[in-house]
Structure formats: structure tokens, C-alpha cells
Motif scaffolding. Structure first.
Motif, PDB file in Angstrom:
ATOM      1  N   SER A   1       0.815  -1.220   0.000  1.00  0.00           N
ATOM      2  CA  SER A   1       0.000   0.000   0.000  1.00  0.00           C
ATOM      3  C   SER A   1       0.843   1.263   0.000  1.00  0.00           C
ATOM      4  N   GLY A   2       2.159   1.139   0.196  1.00  0.00           N
ATOM      5  CA  GLY A   2       3.047   2.298   0.142  1.00  0.00           C
ATOM      6  C   GLY A   2       3.438   2.695  -1.263  1.00  0.00           C
ATOM      7  N   GLU A   3       3.158   1.806  -2.236  1.00  0.00           N
ATOM      8  CA  GLU A   3       3.494   2.139  -3.614  1.00  0.00           C
ATOM      9  C   GLU A   3       2.724   3.385  -4.047  1.00  0.00           C
ATOM     10  N   GLY A   4       3.421   4.260  -4.763  1.00  0.00           N
ATOM     11  CA  GLY A   4       2.811   5.511  -5.197  1.00  0.00           C
ATOM     12  C   GLY A   4       3.172   6.681  -4.298  1.00  0.00           C
ATOM     13  N   TYR A   5       3.954   6.397  -3.258  1.00  0.00           N
ATOM     14  CA  TYR A   5       4.371   7.433  -2.307  1.00  0.00           C
ATOM     15  C   TYR A   5       5.876   7.372  -2.073  1.00  0.00           C
ATOM     16  N   ILE A   6       6.427   8.489  -1.626  1.00  0.00           N
ATOM     17  CA  ILE A   6       7.799   8.526  -1.145  1.00  0.00           C
ATOM     18  C   ILE A   6       7.792   9.196   0.223  1.00  0.00           C
ATOM     19  N   ARG A   7       8.830   8.911   0.995  1.00  0.00           N
ATOM     20  CA  ARG A   7       8.906   9.466   2.347  1.00  0.00           C
ATOM     21  C   ARG A   7      10.180  10.289   2.488  1.00  0.00           C
ATOM     22  N   PHE A   8       9.995  11.508   2.949  1.00  0.00           N
ATOM     23  CA  PHE A   8      11.105  12.402   3.251  1.00  0.00           C
ATOM     24  C   PHE A   8      11.329  12.399   4.764  1.00  0.00           C
ATOM     25  N   ALA A   9      12.563  12.280   5.186  1.00  0.00           N
ATOM     26  CA  ALA A   9      12.902  12.391   6.603  1.00  0.00           C
ATOM     27  C   ALA A   9      13.447  13.800   6.837  1.00  0.00           C
ATOM     28  N   LEU A  10      12.782  14.536   7.707  1.00  0.00           N
ATOM     29  CA  LEU A  10      13.176  15.922   8.001  1.00  0.00           C
ATOM     30  C   LEU A  10      14.146  15.920   9.181  1.00  0.00           C
ATOM     31  N   THR A  11      15.326  15.389   8.943  1.00  0.00           N
ATOM     32  CA  THR A  11      16.291  15.190  10.018  1.00  0.00           C
ATOM     33  C   THR A  11      17.495  16.118   9.928  1.00  0.00           C
ATOM     34  N   VAL A  12      17.379  17.140   9.097  1.00  0.00           N
ATOM     35  CA  VAL A  12      18.450  18.135   8.985  1.00  0.00           C
ATOM     36  C   VAL A  12      17.858  19.507   9.268  1.00  0.00           C
ATOM     37  N   ASP A  13      18.709  20.520   9.374  1.00  0.00           N
ATOM     38  CA  ASP A  13      18.195  21.853   9.694  1.00  0.00           C
ATOM     39  C   ASP A  13      17.407  22.446   8.524  1.00  0.00           C
ATOM     40  N   LYS A  14      16.657  23.493   8.818  1.00  0.00           N
ATOM     41  CA  LYS A  14      15.755  24.093   7.826  1.00  0.00           C
ATOM     42  C   LYS A  14      16.481  24.578   6.584  1.00  0.00           C
ATOM     43  N   ALA A  15      17.691  25.082   6.746  1.00  0.00           N
ATOM     44  CA  ALA A  15      18.455  25.564   5.593  1.00  0.00           C
ATOM     45  C   ALA A  15      18.732  24.427   4.612  1.00  0.00           C
ATOM     46  N   ARG A  16      19.079  23.243   5.132  1.00  0.00           N
ATOM     47  CA  ARG A  16      19.341  22.090   4.260  1.00  0.00           C
ATOM     48  C   ARG A  16      18.055  21.602   3.597  1.00  0.00           C
ATOM     49  N   ILE A  17      16.947  21.673   4.315  1.00  0.00           N
ATOM     50  CA  ILE A  17      15.667  21.273   3.723  1.00  0.00           C
ATOM     51  C   ILE A  17      15.303  22.223   2.589  1.00  0.00           C
ATOM     52  N   LYS A  18      15.485  23.508   2.797  1.00  0.00           N
ATOM     53  CA  LYS A  18      15.202  24.484   1.739  1.00  0.00           C
ATOM     54  C   LYS A  18      16.088  24.244   0.527  1.00  0.00           C
ATOM     55  N   GLU A  19      17.350  23.919   0.768  1.00  0.00           N
ATOM     56  CA  GLU A  19      18.269  23.610  -0.321  1.00  0.00           C
ATOM     57  C   GLU A  19      17.783  22.386  -1.100  1.00  0.00           C
ATOM     58  N   ALA A  20      17.343  21.372  -0.396  1.00  0.00           N
ATOM     59  CA  ALA A  20      16.826  20.159  -1.049  1.00  0.00           C
ATOM     60  C   ALA A  20      15.593  20.480  -1.886  1.00  0.00           C
ATOM     61  N   VAL A  21      14.718  21.307  -1.369  1.00  0.00           N
ATOM     62  CA  VAL A  21      13.508  21.695  -2.120  1.00  0.00           C
ATOM     63  C   VAL A  21      13.921  22.394  -3.406  1.00  0.00           C
ATOM     64  N   GLU A  22      14.891  23.272  -3.348  1.00  0.00           N
ATOM     65  CA  GLU A  22      15.348  23.975  -4.557  1.00  0.00           C
ATOM     66  C   GLU A  22      15.924  22.995  -5.570  1.00  0.00           C
ATOM     67  N   ARG A  23      16.659  22.000  -5.111  1.00  0.00           N
ATOM     68  CA  ARG A  23      17.192  20.988  -6.033  1.00  0.00           C
ATOM     69  C   ARG A  23      16.078  20.151  -6.631  1.00  0.00           C
ATOM     70  N   LEU A  24      15.074  19.831  -5.820  1.00  0.00           N
ATOM     71  CA  LEU A  24      13.937  19.065  -6.332  1.00  0.00           C
ATOM     72  C   LEU A  24      13.176  19.836  -7.402  1.00  0.00           C
ATOM     73  N   LYS A  25      13.001  21.125  -7.202  1.00  0.00           N
ATOM     74  CA  LYS A  25      12.279  21.954  -8.171  1.00  0.00           C
ATOM     75  C   LYS A  25      12.911  21.875  -9.556  1.00  0.00           C
ATOM     76  N   LYS A  26      14.207  21.695  -9.613  1.00  0.00           N
ATOM     77  CA  LYS A  26      14.915  21.652 -10.893  1.00  0.00           C
ATOM     78  C   LYS A  26      14.698  20.357 -11.657  1.00  0.00           C
ATOM     79  N   ILE A  27      14.286  19.300 -10.972  1.00  0.00           N
ATOM     80  CA  ILE A  27      14.139  18.014 -11.655  1.00  0.00           C
ATOM     81  C   ILE A  27      12.714  17.506 -11.740  1.00  0.00           C
ATOM     82  N   ILE A  28      11.823  18.078 -10.989  1.00  0.00           N
ATOM     83  CA  ILE A  28      10.425  17.600 -10.969  1.00  0.00           C
ATOM     84  C   ILE A  28       9.601  18.385 -11.977  1.00  0.00           C
TER      85      ILE A  28
END
Length: 75
Positions: free
Chosen positions: A48-75
Motif C-alpha cells: 500500500s506504500g506504492e505511489g508514495y515517497i517518504r522524506f525524513a526531516l532530520t536536517v536543519d531548515k536551511a538544508r531542507i530548503k536547499e533540497a527543495v530547490e534541487r527538487l524543483k529543478k528536476i520535478i
């Protein structure tokens, strides 16, 4: 990016549905290859997990924002 996710209430994980026609493991591999971000395929948590992905928010907010910016470039 068009993803609607619920804010976690008691965990540090965020679940997101992936675009139709993709397998979660392939989608995660694409994110790792193109954005250098590790995410977990939902299928690893059962059928039942197929069709989803899980993000672990285990780094500081700056790193999460950086990851979001990288994701925007490929999605």
C-alpha cells in the motif's frame, strides 16, 4: 512543485504521492541521481506504500530548503 503533503503532527517524516505512472523505487532513484537527495520509496513499507515517497526531516531548515530547490529543478 504541485505536491500536497500533510504537516506531520508527531513525526519527522513527510509522505508525498508521486506522479502517476511512476514506481516509487524508480522515482527515488531519479531523485538521488539527479538531485543528490535520499528519499525512501513507499513500497519499502508494503504494497500500500506504492505511489508514495517518504522524506525524513532530520536536517536543519536551511538544508531542507536547499533540497527543495534541487527538487524543483528536476520535478
Amino acid at each position: 512543485m504541485g505536491w500536497k503533503v500533510n504537516k506531520p503532527k508527531a513525526t519527522f517524516y513527510v509522505w508525498a504521492d508521486i506522479p502517476k505512472g511512476n514506481k516509487s523505487i524508480d522515482f527515488c532513484a531519479r531523485i538521488l541521481e539527479k538531485a543528490n537527495i535520499v528519499v525512501t520509496p513507499g513500497v519499502g513499507f508494503g504494497e500500500s506504500g506504492e505511489g508514495y515517497i517518504r522524506f525524513a526531516l532530520t536536517v536543519d531548515k536551511a538544508r531542507i530548503k536547499e533540497a527543495v530547490e534541487r527538487l524543483k529543478k528536476i520535478i
